[in-house]
Design a protein around this motif. Sequence first.
Motif, mmCIF file in Angstrom:
data_model
loop_
_atom_site.group_PDB
_atom_site.id
_atom_site.type_symbol
_atom_site.label_atom_id
_atom_site.label_comp_id
_atom_site.label_asym_id
_atom_site.label_seq_id
_atom_site.Cartn_x
_atom_site.Cartn_y
_atom_site.Cartn_z
ATOM 1 N N UNK A 161 70.738 75.920 34.189
ATOM 2 C CA UNK A 161 70.116 75.060 34.662
ATOM 3 C C UNK A 161 70.410 73.142 35.041
ATOM 4 N N UNK A 162 70.976 72.863 34.170
ATOM 5 C CA UNK A 162 71.463 71.869 35.038
ATOM 6 C C UNK A 162 70.845 70.914 34.554
ATOM 7 N N UNK A 163 69.817 70.954 32.973
ATOM 8 C CA UNK A 163 69.363 69.856 32.283
ATOM 9 C C UNK A 163 70.126 68.949 32.091
ATOM 10 N N UNK A 164 71.610 69.804 30.890
ATOM 11 C CA UNK A 164 72.565 68.687 30.582
ATOM 12 C C UNK A 164 73.718 68.651 31.617
ATOM 13 N N UNK A 165 74.298 67.315 32.025
ATOM 14 C CA UNK A 165 74.503 67.367 32.948
ATOM 15 C C UNK A 165 76.690 67.309 32.131
ATOM 16 N N UNK A 166 76.407 66.609 31.084
ATOM 17 C CA UNK A 166 77.595 67.157 30.145
ATOM 18 C C UNK A 166 77.474 67.153 28.680
ATOM 19 N N UNK B 134 88.521 64.670 40.204
ATOM 20 C CA UNK B 134 87.715 63.186 39.215
ATOM 21 C C UNK B 134 88.904 62.518 38.337
ATOM 22 N N UNK B 135 88.147 63.222 37.265
ATOM 23 C CA UNK B 135 88.870 63.075 36.052
ATOM 24 C C UNK B 135 90.516 62.571 36.532
ATOM 25 N N UNK C 133 73.686 68.718 38.690
ATOM 26 C CA UNK C 133 73.434 67.504 40.069
ATOM 27 C C UNK C 133 73.999 66.147 39.914
ATOM 28 N N UNK C 134 74.680 65.826 38.623
ATOM 29 C CA UNK C 134 74.920 64.074 39.202
ATOM 30 C C UNK C 134 76.301 64.359 38.183
ATOM 31 N N UNK C 135 77.184 64.668 38.383
ATOM 32 C CA UNK C 135 78.556 65.365 38.561
ATOM 33 C C UNK C 135 79.590 64.016 38.876
ATOM 34 N N UNK C 136 79.254 63.201 39.740
ATOM 35 C CA UNK C 136 79.774 61.516 39.641
ATOM 36 C C UNK C 136 79.473 61.065 38.269
ATOM 37 N N UNK C 137 78.354 61.094 38.399
ATOM 38 C CA UNK C 137 78.131 60.077 37.384
ATOM 39 C C UNK C 137 78.394 60.923 35.902
ATOM 40 N N UNK C 138 78.411 62.066 35.507
ATOM 41 C CA UNK C 138 79.500 63.021 34.754
ATOM 42 C C UNK C 138 80.544 62.908 34.820
ATOM 43 N N UNK C 139 81.340 62.863 35.196
ATOM 44 C CA UNK C 139 82.949 62.429 35.657
ATOM 45 C C UNK C 139 83.204 61.283 35.017
ATOM 46 N N UNK C 140 82.494 60.298 35.170
ATOM 47 C CA UNK C 140 82.665 58.371 34.627
ATOM 48 C C UNK C 140 82.416 58.563 33.110
ATOM 49 N N UNK C 141 81.518 58.768 33.087
ATOM 50 C CA UNK C 141 81.008 59.137 31.244
ATOM 51 C C UNK C 141 82.383 59.833 30.516
#
Length: 460
Positions: free
Chosen positions: A94-99, A122-123, A329-337
Motif C-alpha cells: 500500500x506504500x503507507x510505510x516507506x521504510x 542509491x545507498x 512514493x518517497x524512495x529518494x527520502x527513504x534512501x537518504x534516511x
Amino acid sequence: MNPPFTRTGRYAAPLVALLTAAVLLVAAWPGVPGGGHGGGKSVNVLMVNNPQMLDLQKLTKEHFTKQTGIKVNYTVLSENDVRAKISREFSRQAGTYDVASLSNFEVPLYGKKGWLAPLDHTVVKNPDFNQRDILTPIQVGLTGVDGKFYAEPFYGESSFLMYRKDVFRAKGLRMPDHPTWEQVAGLAAEADGARPGMKGICLRGLPGWGQLVAPLTTVVNTFGGTWFTEDWKAQVNGPRFTEAAKLYVDLVRSHGEPGAARAGFAECLANFQQGRTAMWYDATSAAGILEAKGSPVAGRIGYAMAPVSRTKSAGWLYSWAWGIQKASSRQDAAARFIAWASSKEYEQLVGDELGWARVPAGKRASTYVRPEYRKSAAPFYTATKEAITSASPHDPGLQPRPTVGVQFVAVPEFPDLATRVSQKIATAIAGRTSVTSALDEGQRLASAVAAKYRRAAASP
C-alpha cells in the motif's frame, strides 16, 4: 551521558567534523539534483522498539531532519507486533510505510517477492556510505537471490552468555570461555539465590518465532537437532530436539526468572540489569545497553561464547536492517534516511552524544578499530565480533539443512509455524503441559509444512 557538542567551545571541532561529514554524505547522493535538502519531504518508518532504535528516534530531528529537511514519522512497536504489521503492510504494497526495520530472515524473502526496492543505485552507489565496510556475514544475509542489496543493517548481532562476575566471584564460581549447556545448568543452580530475589538465569519464554524460538533453536542446533532434515522431514519431536527443549524448559522452570512464559528480550534485559538474575543467554547487542553509562550493572558483567553441547559453536546470526517498500512514493527520502541511519557518521553521533557503548555496532569493520569504541566497549566488543564471525548460517548443526539460517528456517511458513510451536512450549514453561506433548503438536504442524516442500521437490 556526554554533554552535547554545542554547550562549550571544547566541542566545536567535533561538531564541525560531524556536520561536514553529514553534508558530504547528502551532497554526494547519486542522481539527486540540489544536494542537501529534502524540500519539505517526509518519510514514514515502521520499526521495533529496541533501545538502539529509540536512540535513533531521539536523535533524528536535531540531526537528520535539520540537515536534510526530511521529516521522519516513526511508528514504534514491540517485536512481535512490528513483525506482524510489517508482514501485512509490505505484502499489500500500500506504500503507507516507506521504510521498515527488517531482519536477515525477511529481506531475501521480501526481495524475491518484489516487495522491496533494491538499494544498488542509491545507498550502495554512494561512495561516502562505503558498502565494503559492512561485515561480510551481515551483508550476505541482506542480499537477494538476484545478488542485489535490498537492505542496509542498523546493527548486527549474534548471541552469547552474559553473567555477573561479582556474583560468581562471591560464590566461588568460574565461567568457562566456551561453556556447555550442562555447565550452564549447574552454574544456574549454584547462582540461584546468591542474592535476595536473584534467580540463576534468564531465558526467553515469550511465544514468538523471534522471541522464544530464537535462543531455543540455537540449543536445538548444538544438541544435534533440527526443525527439518535436508529432504524436508520434520524433526520437531525427534530425540535431539526433545533433549534440547527439555533442558531449556527444565532450566528456566527450575532456575529461571518468575513469569518466564511472558518474558522476552525486553523483560530479560530488565531482569538482568536490575540484578534479578545472575546469567542471561541472549543477543550480543544487549551488551552495549548493559555497559552504558548509568547502567546499574556496568563493569560487573562477564561475557562467554554461546553455550554448546555437540557442536563447536552455537551463536545465532541476526541483523536489524532498513528496507524500502517497493510501493513507496518517497524512495529518494527513504534512501537518504537509510544512508544516514546506517552510516559511520551516525555511529560517531551516538558515541559523542550518548556514549560509545551505545553505538549500534555489529555491522561495520571500521567500528572495531575505532579507539573510542574499543575503549568503551572493551568488556564485550571482542566477544561480540567473534560471535558474529563464527556464526554458521549454512551449517549450524550436525546435519545438512534444506535452507540457510541459524535460529530460523528461511521459508515463508516459518514465522507462523514457529510461533504456534512456541505457544505450545510456553505452556510447558508455565507448567500446564509437558514438553513431549508440546513437541508432538509441533511435529504435526511442521509435518504439514514439510509435506508441501516435498511435493514441490517431486513436481516435474
